[in-house]
Design a protein around this motif. Structure first.
Motif, PDB file in Angstrom:
ATOM      1  N   SER A  36       0.828  -1.208   0.000  1.00 57.92           N
ATOM      2  CA  SER A  36       0.000   0.000   0.000  1.00 57.92           C
ATOM      3  C   SER A  36       0.860   1.254   0.000  1.00 57.92           C
ATOM      4  O   SER A  36       0.575   2.230  -0.724  1.00 57.92           O
ATOM      5  N   GLN A  37       1.936   1.237   0.801  1.00 58.44           N
ATOM      6  CA  GLN A  37       2.839   2.393   0.852  1.00 58.44           C
ATOM      7  C   GLN A  37       3.474   2.651  -0.508  1.00 58.44           C
ATOM      8  O   GLN A  37       3.508   3.789  -0.988  1.00 58.44           O
ATOM      9  N   VAL A  38       3.980   1.593  -1.130  1.00 61.39           N
ATOM     10  CA  VAL A  38       4.629   1.737  -2.430  1.00 61.39           C
ATOM     11  C   VAL A  38       3.630   2.234  -3.481  1.00 61.39           C
ATOM     12  O   VAL A  38       3.937   3.114  -4.288  1.00 61.39           O
ATOM     13  N   ALA A  39       2.420   1.695  -3.448  1.00 62.33           N
ATOM     14  CA  ALA A  39       1.399   2.119  -4.409  1.00 62.33           C
ATOM     15  C   ALA A  39       1.071   3.597  -4.241  1.00 62.33           C
ATOM     16  O   ALA A  39       0.894   4.320  -5.231  1.00 62.33           O
ATOM     17  N   ASN A  40       1.017   4.062  -2.994  1.00 62.95           N
ATOM     18  CA  ASN A  40       0.671   5.462  -2.730  1.00 62.95           C
ATOM     19  C   ASN A  40       1.812   6.417  -3.044  1.00 62.95           C
ATOM     20  O   ASN A  40       1.572   7.556  -3.473  1.00 62.95           O
ATOM     21  N   GLU A  41       3.046   5.965  -2.832  1.00 61.90           N
ATOM     22  CA  GLU A  41       4.180   6.885  -2.937  1.00 61.90           C
ATOM     23  C   GLU A  41       4.857   6.895  -4.303  1.00 61.90           C
ATOM     24  O   GLU A  41       5.597   7.837  -4.608  1.00 61.90           O
ATOM     25  N   THR A  42       4.639   5.874  -5.117  1.00 64.11           N
ATOM     26  CA  THR A  42       5.326   5.836  -6.415  1.00 64.11           C
ATOM     27  C   THR A  42       4.506   6.403  -7.553  1.00 64.11           C
ATOM     28  O   THR A  42       5.054   6.797  -8.577  1.00 64.11           O
ATOM     29  N   GLY A  43       3.200   6.423  -7.415  1.00 65.96           N
ATOM     30  CA  GLY A  43       2.376   6.995  -8.465  1.00 65.96           C
ATOM     31  C   GLY A  43       2.252   6.129  -9.703  1.00 65.96           C
ATOM     32  O   GLY A  43       1.905   6.622 -10.782  1.00 65.96           O
ATOM     33  N   LEU A  44       2.526   4.820  -9.582  1.00 69.23           N
ATOM     34  CA  LEU A  44       2.310   3.936 -10.717  1.00 69.23           C
ATOM     35  C   LEU A  44       0.818   3.869 -11.030  1.00 69.23           C
ATOM     36  O   LEU A  44      -0.012   3.851 -10.115  1.00 69.23           O
ATOM     37  N   PRO A  45       0.439   3.833 -12.308  1.00 67.44           N
ATOM     38  CA  PRO A  45      -0.982   3.773 -12.667  1.00 67.44           C
ATOM     39  C   PRO A  45      -1.661   2.552 -12.058  1.00 67.44           C
ATOM     40  O   PRO A  45      -1.055   1.480 -11.937  1.00 67.44           O
ATOM     41  N   ASN A  46      -2.917   2.709 -11.689  1.00 64.21           N
ATOM     42  CA  ASN A  46      -3.666   1.599 -11.090  1.00 64.21           C
ATOM     43  C   ASN A  46      -3.709   0.383 -12.007  1.00 64.21           C
ATOM     44  O   ASN A  46      -3.720  -0.758 -11.524  1.00 64.21           O
ATOM     45  N   ARG A  47      -3.735   0.620 -13.326  1.00 63.09           N
ATOM     46  CA  ARG A  47      -3.824  -0.507 -14.269  1.00 63.09           C
ATOM     47  C   ARG A  47      -2.608  -1.422 -14.166  1.00 63.09           C
ATOM     48  O   ARG A  47      -2.688  -2.605 -14.509  1.00 63.09           O
ATOM     49  N   GLN A  60      11.278  -6.413  -7.618  1.00 56.03           N
ATOM     50  CA  GLN A  60      11.491  -7.176  -8.844  1.00 56.03           C
ATOM     51  C   GLN A  60      10.199  -7.383  -9.624  1.00 56.03           C
ATOM     52  O   GLN A  60      10.195  -7.384 -10.853  1.00 56.03           O
ATOM     53  N   ALA A  61       9.094  -7.553  -8.920  1.00 57.20           N
ATOM     54  CA  ALA A  61       7.809  -7.682  -9.610  1.00 57.20           C
ATOM     55  C   ALA A  61       7.473  -6.398 -10.361  1.00 57.20           C
ATOM     56  O   ALA A  61       7.009  -6.425 -11.509  1.00 57.20           O
ATOM     57  N   ILE A  62       7.733  -5.260  -9.714  1.00 56.38           N
ATOM     58  CA  ILE A  62       7.445  -3.971 -10.357  1.00 56.38           C
ATOM     59  C   ILE A  62       8.379  -3.726 -11.531  1.00 56.38           C
ATOM     60  O   ILE A  62       7.945  -3.344 -12.631  1.00 56.38           O
ATOM     61  N   THR A  63       9.682  -3.951 -11.316  1.00 55.85           N
ATOM     62  CA  THR A  63      10.635  -3.681 -12.391  1.00 55.85           C
ATOM     63  C   THR A  63      10.467  -4.668 -13.542  1.00 55.85           C
ATOM     64  O   THR A  63      10.723  -4.328 -14.695  1.00 55.85           O
ATOM     65  N   HIS A  64      10.023  -5.898 -13.235  1.00 54.83           N
ATOM     66  CA  HIS A  64       9.745  -6.840 -14.326  1.00 54.83           C
ATOM     67  C   HIS A  64       8.633  -6.299 -15.205  1.00 54.83           C
ATOM     68  O   HIS A  64       8.723  -6.350 -16.440  1.00 54.83           O
ATOM     69  N   ARG A  65       7.599  -5.793 -14.574  1.00 55.57           N
ATOM     70  CA  ARG A  65       6.484  -5.222 -15.348  1.00 55.57           C
ATOM     71  C   ARG A  65       6.961  -4.036 -16.186  1.00 55.57           C
ATOM     72  O   ARG A  65       6.630  -3.921 -17.371  1.00 55.57           O
ATOM     73  N   GLN A  82      11.778   6.005 -17.564  1.00 59.36           N
ATOM     74  CA  GLN A  82      11.795   6.957 -16.455  1.00 59.36           C
ATOM     75  C   GLN A  82      11.157   6.350 -15.210  1.00 59.36           C
ATOM     76  O   GLN A  82      11.616   6.590 -14.086  1.00 59.36           O
ATOM     77  N   SER A  83      10.098   5.560 -15.396  1.00 57.11           N
ATOM     78  CA  SER A  83       9.468   4.889 -14.255  1.00 57.11           C
ATOM     79  C   SER A  83      10.428   3.892 -13.615  1.00 57.11           C
ATOM     80  O   SER A  83      10.472   3.755 -12.386  1.00 57.11           O
ATOM     81  N   GLU A  84      11.214   3.189 -14.440  1.00 55.88           N
ATOM     82  CA  GLU A  84      12.218   2.265 -13.905  1.00 55.88           C
ATOM     83  C   GLU A  84      13.218   3.014 -13.027  1.00 55.88           C
ATOM     84  O   GLU A  84      13.623   2.529 -11.967  1.00 55.88           O
ATOM     85  N   GLU A  85      13.652   4.196 -13.483  1.00 54.17           N
ATOM     86  CA  GLU A  85      14.597   4.993 -12.701  1.00 54.17           C
ATOM     87  C   GLU A  85      13.979   5.417 -11.371  1.00 54.17           C
ATOM     88  O   GLU A  85      14.629   5.354 -10.319  1.00 54.17           O
TER      89      GLU A  85
END
Length: 262
Positions: free
Chosen positions: A196-207, A227-232, A244-247
């Motif tokens: 939840s913290q990562v979802a709120n603080e990184t601003g990745l799209p909900n999709r 790793q799950a996020i960076t894999h996506r 830029q999102s990876e960075e």
């Protein structure tokens, strides 16, 4: 060409398509600005952007030649991993044969490099150091932890191959500096609060989170979440925004999240 308020939409399959500068006119009068034009897939010249007269166009063909020479001068082996081309921005990612064992996460990190250039002023010609996680070829990217070599697009500037090679050679030291942070992430338990913290603080799209959560099966740590996020992002990212999102994710996890274990 007559200056327009909007950039033209272009269809160019190859990042190495012919590119040139052209004069710009406003209401029939030539101005000091210059247009960057590219030959599209139909053979027509299309405007990509308007720049000042001081702008120095660096074609992707030249960028590629310079990058290849730099890689050769490092004396290491480099394998192409990914390529991004939007019609205005080009990047190519390479993985080296320089590896670093990361036994705490049961994986190996490899030194990598991103070559990038743009025709719209969105970035300069750069060689950006990074890492790769070999088990899944995820990118490990953070401007705060890896250096880069930049050639500005303004003025006549010769490439300092020696400096570029020296920057790349110091990359293994930077990768070694990241390893303790990787180990710290591996000691942080994966919880719903952390997600939840990562979802709120990184601003990745909900999709994206639906797909990321599908990759979390069996995950136990903050490193697994990263790793799950960076894999996506690494394998399904969209153009330059994906890079830029990876960075941003790399700097966020190696900074804010890793510091929780300190």
């Amino acid at each position: 060409m007559e200056q327009k308020s909007r950039r033209s939409r272009v269809q160019v399959s190859s990042p190495f398509a012919e590119v040139r500068t052209a004069p710009v006119s406003v209401h029939g009068s030539q101005v000091s600005n210059q247009a960057i034009e590219i030959r599209d897939d139909h053979g027509d010249w299309r405007c990509l952007n308007i720049h000042s007269s001081a702008y120095n166009l660096v074609p992707n063909t030249a960028v590629n030649e310079i990058a290849q020479e730099v890689l050769i001068q490092t004396g290491e082996s480099w394998t192409p991993e990914r390529e991004v081309w939007t019609g205005r921005y080009w990047a190519k990612l390479y993985r080296s044969n320089l590896n670093l064992d990361a036994p705490e996460v049961g994986d190996t990190l490899s030194l990598g490099l991103r070559v990038e250039n743009s025709y719209d002023g969105s970035c300069q010609f750069r060689l950006v150091l990074m890492g790769f996680v070999l088990s899944c070829t995820n990118g490990l990217v953070s401007p705060k932890h890896f250096s880069s070599f930049t050639m500005r697009h303004i003025g006549d500037e010769e490439v300092n191959f020696g400096l570029a090679v020296a920057k790349i050679r110091q990359g293994m030291g930077e990768l070694e500096g990241v390893l303790p942070l990787v180990n710290s992430l591996n000691r942080i338990p994966l919880t719903t609060d952390l997600v939840s913290q990562v979802a709120n603080e990184t601003g990745l799209p909900n999709r994206e989170w639906g797909e990321i959560c599908k990759l979390l099966g069996g995950s136990e740590t903050a490193w697994d979440l990263m790793q799950a996020i960076t894999h996506r992002l690494s394998h399904h990212g969209r153009g330059r925004a994906g890079l830029q999102s990876e960075e941003e994710i790399g700097s966020y996890f190696l900074g804010r999240i890793a510091n929780r274990a300190a």
